[in-house]
Enzyme design. Sequence first.
Site, PDB file in Angstrom:
ATOM      1  N   GLY A   1      87.288 -14.851 163.741  1.00 15.80           N
ATOM      2  CA  GLY A   1      87.322 -13.854 164.806  1.00 15.80           C
ATOM      3  C   GLY A   1      87.001 -14.472 166.157  1.00 15.80           C
TER       4      GLY A   1
ATOM      5  N   THR B   1      96.803  -7.044 150.831  1.00 14.06           N
ATOM      6  CA  THR B   1      97.653  -7.406 151.967  1.00 14.06           C
ATOM      7  C   THR B   1      96.796  -7.482 153.224  1.00 14.06           C
ATOM      8  OG1 THR B   1      99.664  -6.502 150.997  1.00 14.06           O
ATOM      9  CG2 THR B   1      99.615  -6.668 153.389  1.00 14.06           C
ATOM     10  N   LEU B   2      97.002  -8.537 153.988  1.00 12.62           N
ATOM     11  CA  LEU B   2      96.287  -8.771 155.239  1.00 12.62           C
ATOM     12  C   LEU B   2      97.221  -8.478 156.404  1.00 12.62           C
ATOM     13  CD1 LEU B   2      94.838 -12.255 154.202  1.00 12.62           C
ATOM     14  CD2 LEU B   2      93.676 -10.044 154.048  1.00 12.62           C
ATOM     15  N   GLU B   3      96.679  -7.932 157.469  1.00 11.53           N
ATOM     16  CA  GLU B   3      97.446  -7.642 158.685  1.00 11.53           C
ATOM     17  C   GLU B   3      96.900  -8.567 159.770  1.00 11.53           C
ATOM     18  OE1 GLU B   3      95.684  -3.972 158.503  1.00 11.53           O
ATOM     19  OE2 GLU B   3      97.274  -2.954 157.430  1.00 11.53           O
TER      20      GLU B   3
ATOM     21  N   TYR C   1      92.492   4.992 142.218  1.00 10.20           N
ATOM     22  CA  TYR C   1      93.758   4.445 142.705  1.00 10.20           C
ATOM     23  C   TYR C   1      94.558   3.957 141.507  1.00 10.20           C
ATOM     24  CZ  TYR C   1      96.864   2.357 146.145  1.00 10.20           C
ATOM     25  OH  TYR C   1      97.950   2.065 146.931  1.00 10.20           O
TER      26      TYR C   1
END
EC number: 3.5.4.30
Length: 191
Positions: free
Chosen positions: A105, A127-129, A162
């Site tokens: 970061g 999943t990464l954004e 889920y």
Amino acid sequence: MLLSDRDIRAELASGRVTIDPFDPAMIQPSSIDVRLDKYFRVFENHRYPHIDPAVEQPDLTRLVETEGDEPFILHPGEFVLASTYEVIALPDDLAGRLEGKSSLGRLGLLTHSTAGWIDPGFTGHVTLELSNVATLPIKLWPGMKIGQLCLFRTSSPAEHPYGSPVYGSRYQGQRGPTPSRSWQNFHRTKI
């Protein structure tokens, strides 16, 4: 309640939580470090005049695999989908939260835009954004630490975790960076 390293080890040892492949060195005081896989989904900005979450746009992204030991270069202002190297499976009474690594970061790398939450019952790659908000390109090395998974015990087991048919669970069992499936259950309230 956020799980400590002791609780994380106990959940892994019991088999209630699975992380594959698992490296004990990835356990931190209250999280588990996760690593970056070698697959990325880049946006094909010339295919559509805009993004519409209500419509299937199958050519919106294209899968890219890094060659050999080469990094993926994320340029300033770019956004790509990637995924964890690990496959994660949670029981019906534990939820997860994926956070970025502080050191990344501080270089301008955002690990997720909004979707850091992992519901009880989830199984799959996360999943990464990824976004580069720095002014220089960032090298993303497959296998590098990319984030940390925090685990929370829910007040009771989820009635419909889920993956159960009640919620649709569009991303259950996902492999690699999975594009948006928002069109499958798009909801809009008339205003």
